[in-house]
Design an enzyme around this catalytic site. Structure first.
Site, PDB file in Angstrom:
ATOM      1  N   CYS A  88      47.345  41.694  31.585  1.00 18.60           N
ATOM      2  CA  CYS A  88      46.234  42.479  31.024  1.00 18.60           C
ATOM      3  C   CYS A  88      46.349  43.969  31.322  1.00 18.60           C
ATOM      4  O   CYS A  88      45.695  44.779  30.666  1.00 18.60           O
ATOM      5  CB  CYS A  88      44.905  41.965  31.555  1.00 18.60           C
ATOM      6  SG  CYS A  88      44.729  40.176  31.419  1.00 18.60           S
ATOM      7  N   HIS A 349      39.625  41.077  23.760  1.00 23.60           N
ATOM      8  CA  HIS A 349      40.630  41.362  24.786  1.00 23.60           C
ATOM      9  C   HIS A 349      42.022  40.940  24.312  1.00 23.60           C
ATOM     10  O   HIS A 349      42.539  39.906  24.734  1.00 23.60           O
ATOM     11  CB  HIS A 349      40.227  40.624  26.065  1.00 23.60           C
ATOM     12  CG  HIS A 349      41.104  40.853  27.249  1.00 23.60           C
ATOM     13  ND1 HIS A 349      42.031  41.875  27.338  1.00 23.60           N
ATOM     14  CD2 HIS A 349      41.198  40.169  28.429  1.00 23.60           C
ATOM     15  CE1 HIS A 349      42.650  41.806  28.502  1.00 23.60           C
ATOM     16  NE2 HIS A 349      42.161  40.780  29.180  1.00 23.60           N
ATOM     17  N   CYS A 379      41.414  44.168  35.560  1.00 30.71           N
ATOM     18  CA  CYS A 379      42.005  43.136  36.407  1.00 30.71           C
ATOM     19  C   CYS A 379      43.228  42.579  35.689  1.00 30.71           C
ATOM     20  O   CYS A 379      43.392  42.748  34.478  1.00 30.71           O
ATOM     21  CB  CYS A 379      41.008  42.031  36.716  1.00 30.71           C
ATOM     22  SG  CYS A 379      40.423  41.112  35.279  1.00 30.71           S
TER      23      CYS A 379
END
Length: 393
Positions: A88, A349, A379
């Site tokens: 991510c 996302h 994160c």
């Protein structure tokens, strides 16, 4: 030390899973934002020294997706490209790597960003097929789940790490749903008012009924209610608190920025949006990977020589509501300056792109609100976090 400035920042709309952008590959999405970022920077592509793009779900995309995207965007063949995977954090790490390249003197102009099409992540056959299968069943493996959403250390879904944080911090289902509703409400309002329009490059999608233009984020749900969220069942544990409604989506999208050394920007007469003040990564236990922004942000603040109170606006990726709230407790985030137009729970996302996406949004928010200092943080699956501080010029 040479300052690194950002002269353009752009993203595609974010598409829903199997939605409007599902037929557009990560490479093509990347090419679109690279081309638009160069156009908005008002530079010739031949001046670019390197292209660095984050991409997580690379199976089946072919060699070095960043190189493919760069060539499709019209970048000269002599200019090298690098694809990076920090889950991510990939899109934001690409910005940090580009900045390092400029600071070291290896480059003056670097294209950075991230790209992901989670809808197109392939299924895999087991590798034993290469040796031959004489009998028995074969199971297909979902690369989206295995390579993007599963903790490789503990062999469970990222959602379990969110449950772990909820339990550790005593974060209730109601608190998570309230954050999700906030995100959906703010994002839906922003989409309706066209707040994101300046940062978005529309994407043309070919369909059987002709070409369509996708120009706005697809994932926000304006009809979200507290009652509707409360009815959703736990997604990862029978008695858990994490649901599809208080977690981020599975999405498609891309984002890109142009980084330039300050001296080169002056020489070319380029208008800088912001300069990079600092960046840092940190590590935490993989079982609570969502807390990664805490050490990363603390390190970035220390490097910049400032306190969190000095930051005007914050974009903190909402992988899960519990994760975001845990980070908020540890850092004492001011919600009045954090994710002011919603976050990933509402916007989505697309994992390899999200780091660049939140930075793009942060920069445009700083302009919109006439603010100076911004923090972007995410994160990272596997137990990491990454943060960057920028100063609007």
């Amino acid at each position: 030390m040479e300052n690194v400035v950002i002269v353009s920042a752009v993203r595609t709309p974010i598409g829903s899973f199997n939605g409007a952008l599902s037929s557009v590959s990560a490479v093509d999405l990347g090419a679109i934002v690279i081309q638009e970022a160069i156009k908005r920077a008002n530079i010739e592509s031949a001046l670019v020294n390197e292209v660095i793009m984050g991409n997580v779900l690379q199976a089946g995309l072919g060699q070095n997706p960043a190189r493919q995207a760069a060539l499709k965007a019209g970048i000269e063949k002599e200019i090298p490209s690098l694809t990076i995977n920090k889950v991510c954090g990939s899109g934001l790490k690409s910005v940090a790597l580009g900045a390092q390249s400029i600071i070291s003197g290896d480059a003056d102009i670097v294209v950075v960003g991230g790209m992901e099409n989670m809808s197109q992540a392939p299924y895999l056959l087991d590798s034993k097929v290469r040796q031959g299968v004489k009998m028995g069943n074969l199971t297909l493996r979902d690369t989206m789940i295995e390579d993007g959403l599963t903790c490789a250390s503990n062999h469970y879904h990222m959602g379990i790490t969110a449950e772990n944080i909820a339990e550790q911090y005593g974060i209730s289902r109601q608190a998570q749903d309230e954050l999700a509703l906030r995100s959906q409400t703010l994002a839906s309002q922003a989409v309706q008012l066209g707040v994101f329009d300046k940062e978005i490059v529309p994407v043309m999608v070919k369909t059987r009924k002709g070409d369509i233009i996708v120009s706005r984020d697809e994932y926000p749900k304006a009809d979200t209610t507290a009652e509707g969220l409360a009815k959703l069942k736990p997604a990862f544990k029978k008695e858990g608190t994490v649901t599809a409604g208080n977690a981020s989506g599975i999405n498609d999208g891309a984002a890109a920025l142009i980084l330039v050394s300050e001296s080169k920007a002056h020489a070319l007469g380029l208008k800088a949006i912001a300069k990079i003040r600092s960046y840092a990564s940190g590590g935490v236990d993989p079982s609570v990977m969502g807390l990664g922004p805490v050490p990363a942000t603390q390190k970035a603040l220390k490097k910049a020589g400032i306190n969190l109170d000095d930051i005007d606006l914050i974009e903190a990726n909402e992988a899960f509501a519990s994760q975001f709230l845990g980070v908020g407790k540890d850092l004492n985030l001011d919600m009045n300056k954090t994710n002011i137009h919603g976050g990933a729970i509402a916007l989505g996302h697309p994992i390899g792109a999200s780091g660049a996406r939140i930075l793009v949004t942060l920069l445009h928010n700083l302009i919109e609100k006439d603010k100076k200092l911004g923090l972007a943080t995410l994160c990272i699956g596997g137990g990491q976090g990454i943060s960057m501080i920028v100063e609007r010029l």
